[in-house]
Write an enzyme that holds these catalytic residues in place. Sequence first.
Site, PDB file in Angstrom:
ATOM      1  N   LYS A 271       0.860  -1.184   0.000  1.00 52.63           N
ATOM      2  CA  LYS A 271       0.000   0.000   0.000  1.00 52.63           C
ATOM      3  C   LYS A 271       0.894   1.232   0.000  1.00 52.63           C
ATOM      4  CE  LYS A 271      -4.329   0.943   2.470  1.00 52.63           C
ATOM      5  NZ  LYS A 271      -4.985   0.781   3.778  1.00 52.63           N
TER       6      LYS A 271
HETATM    7  O1  G3P Z   1      -7.762   1.379   5.632  1.00 55.63           O
HETATM    8  C1  G3P Z   1      -8.142   2.621   5.115  1.00 55.63           C
HETATM    9  C2  G3P Z   1      -9.512   3.098   5.500  1.00 55.63           C
HETATM   10  O2  G3P Z   1     -10.452   2.085   5.323  1.00 55.63           O
HETATM   11  C3  G3P Z   1      -9.598   3.827   6.799  1.00 55.63           C
HETATM   12  O3  G3P Z   1     -10.904   4.016   7.256  1.00 55.63           O
HETATM   13  O4  G3P Z   1     -12.569   4.709   8.941  1.00 55.63           O
HETATM   14  O5  G3P Z   1     -10.138   5.216   9.328  1.00 55.63           O
HETATM   15  O6  G3P Z   1     -11.419   6.456   7.598  1.00 55.63           O
HETATM   16  P1  G3P Z   1     -11.271   5.148   8.331  1.00 55.63           P
END
Ligand code: G3P
Length: 218
Positions: A83
């Site tokens: 990533k």
């Molecule tokens: O892994 C990346 C993403 O899914 C993060 O989500 O909820 O921290 O914005 P969030």
Amino acid sequence: MKFFVDTADVAEIRELATTGLVDGVTTNPSLVAKAGRDFREIIAEICGAVPGPVSAEVAATDAAGMLKEGRALARIADNVTVKVPLTWDGLKACRALTGDGTMVNVTLCFSANQALLAAKAGATFVSPFVGRIDDAGQDGMELVREIRTIFDNYADLNTQILAASIRNVTHVRQAAMIGADVITAPAGVLQKLAEHPLTDKGLTAFLKDWSATGQKIV
Ligand code: G3P
């Protein structure tokens, strides 16, 4: 449509994997910090638990550093997806890692033009962060729709849209209707997909009636 689980909690992943409905896993530095364990060990364990792509994020911000870290991560297991952030350096690293035959997830995508660049850099996945756009007072799902339209306009853009920062079951339904290739969501959101009060109510009624028959199937 593929379902990835967005967590670095190995026990949670193993439990969910027993359903056979987990197609992959995404982690990020915040999730790894929350798990409080060695990053490489976590990734190795997840890769052993789930055969599909497992995203592991680099920490370097320059292309050379990302490439070095990405290559080290890719050596952990065949299903590691490196990533990288959606920056010029990330795009350069993406191109080089893709050239190695490594899967790459270009993350922190907040615009359709960024997604276009990720696709041109050969990314396996691009991750628009739906929930964080919603948090900023805009429509995160609109970005997924724009990216879908753009990618569908060009047969040579093969990057999969990985709708990320998915916070609720409505996000999942909307992403599926738009045609996102993948969603990644916390385990709690994936578990909620099966829930409906009428399912519970209907099952209770069926079980009551069945019990009244006095029969057994086996
Ligand atoms: O892994 C990346 C993403 O899914 C993060 O989500 O909820 O921290 O914005 P969030």
